[in-house]
Design an enzyme around this catalytic site. Sequence first.
Site, PDB file in Angstrom:
ATOM      1  N   CYS A 134      41.998  45.266  35.779  1.00 48.84           N
ATOM      2  CA  CYS A 134      42.873  44.732  34.737  1.00 48.84           C
ATOM      3  C   CYS A 134      44.091  44.054  35.350  1.00 48.84           C
ATOM      4  O   CYS A 134      45.033  44.731  35.774  1.00 48.84           O
ATOM      5  CB  CYS A 134      43.287  45.856  33.787  1.00 48.84           C
ATOM      6  SG  CYS A 134      44.411  45.303  32.496  1.00 48.84           S
ATOM      7  N   CYS A 137      47.388  44.638  33.564  1.00 49.61           N
ATOM      8  CA  CYS A 137      47.948  45.974  33.792  1.00 49.61           C
ATOM      9  C   CYS A 137      48.609  46.060  35.167  1.00 49.61           C
ATOM     10  O   CYS A 137      49.698  46.596  35.312  1.00 49.61           O
ATOM     11  CB  CYS A 137      46.869  47.057  33.753  1.00 49.61           C
ATOM     12  SG  CYS A 137      45.701  46.929  32.417  1.00 49.61           S
ATOM     13  N   ASP A 138      47.925  45.573  36.175  1.00 53.01           N
ATOM     14  CA  ASP A 138      48.324  45.874  37.549  1.00 53.01           C
ATOM     15  C   ASP A 138      48.806  44.681  38.370  1.00 53.01           C
ATOM     16  O   ASP A 138      49.288  44.854  39.487  1.00 53.01           O
ATOM     17  CB  ASP A 138      47.140  46.538  38.288  1.00 53.01           C
ATOM     18  CG  ASP A 138      46.725  47.844  37.611  1.00 53.01           C
ATOM     19  OD1 ASP A 138      47.617  48.559  37.120  1.00 53.01           O
ATOM     20  OD2 ASP A 138      45.523  48.141  37.564  1.00 53.01           O
TER      21      ASP A 138
END
Length: 313
Positions: A134, A137-138
Site C-alpha cells: 500500500c 499507507c507507507d
Amino acid sequence: MEKTKCLIIGSGPAGYTAAIYTGRANIPTLLYEGLQPGGQLTTTTEVENFPGYPEGVTGTQMMDDMRQQATRFGAEMRSGMIMKADFSKRPYHVWVDDGTEVETDTIIIATGATAKYLGLEDEKKYAGMGVSACATCDGFFYRRKVVAVVGGGDTACEEASYLAGLAAKVYLIVRKNYLRASEIMQKRVADNPKIEILFEHNVEGLFGSDGVEGAHLVKRLGQPDESRYDLPIDGLFLAIGHRPNSDIVKGFIPTDEAGYIITEAGTPRTTLPGVFAAGDVCDPHYRQAVIAAGSGAKAGLEADRYLSANGLK
Ligand code: NDP
C-alpha cells in the site's frame, strides 16, 4: 442456534464502524472478527492519514480503539470465520467455523480484500521492514529513497506515480513486455522522469541486513538470454492486485468479474433486502481506512432503517 438483529462479518474499519452505529442504535449486534482481528491495517505500521490522529497512530492501536468503541455500545465481538451462508430466505442464516449457526435479520459484509503477494519467503521476512502492498499507507516513509513497484496494471501505475511524488526514484517491475494499465495511466508513468520501467523482469528475492537494501531480479525469465542481477532499493511495493473476500456471498449477491460485491451506487445496499456491504469487499478503487469506515457507518445506518421499516426493531 444463536439469534441476532445484526450480524457484521469482518473486523476492519468498515466492520467496527458499522458496529459503533448499530450499537448506538440499540440493535443487538454480533461481529465476527475472522482470522485477523483488525484486518489489513494490523499489517501496516504507522497510519498517518486517518483524521483525528494528528501525530499518527499504529494500525494495531487504531483498530484496538475502534474495537473498544464498538464494544462500549454493546456490540459483541466473536472470533471465528463465517464459512457458509444461506441468504435464500429471511431471516438469514450463517454458519461459523466452530459449527455455530446464527440467525439474523440484517447482515453487514465487511470482509475486506487481501492484497496479493508474489509468494516469496523474503516478503514475509521483510514485512513492515521494506515490503508493503500500500503506497498511500507507507510511501511517506520512503521520501527521497529508491523504491520499486511490482505490477503492470492500473494499481501499479497509480502507486508508482504516487511514490514518484515522494521518492527519489521509482522502478516499475513488469513481468511482461507491456503494461496492462489503461492508456492514461501508462502515459502518466511514461511521462514521469522519476519512474523507470523494467519490462520482462521478475523479483526472485530480497536482501538487506536491517530492512530491504535491494532485490534479486531476473530478466527475461525462461528465455535463452535470461539473466540475473541485483537492484539496490529501499522498499518494494506489491501492486499485483487484490482479492476481495466475497466467497460466502457467491450465488446470492452479484459481484463484478474480480469478485467485488456490487452495491447500489453510493449506498451499501446489495440486491438482497437487509444485506449490506461495506469497505474494501465492494471497493476496487480507493481501499482507504477512512473510506471503509465511512461506508461502515452507512451500512449501520441502513441496517437500522431496514429493521425499523420492517417492524423488526
Ligand atoms: P490487475 O489485475 O489489473 O493487474 C495486476 C498486474 O500485476 C498485472 O500487470 C499482472 O501482470 C501483474 N501480476 C499479477 N501477478 C503477478 C506476479 N505473480 N508477478 C508479477 N506480476 C504480476 O490489478 P490492479 O490492482 O492493477 O487493478 C484491478 C482493477 O482495478 C482493474 O480493473 C483496474 O483497472 C482497476 N483500477 C482502476 C484504477 C483507476 O481507474 N484509477 C486504479 C486502480 C485499479 P500481467 O499483466 O502479466 O498479468
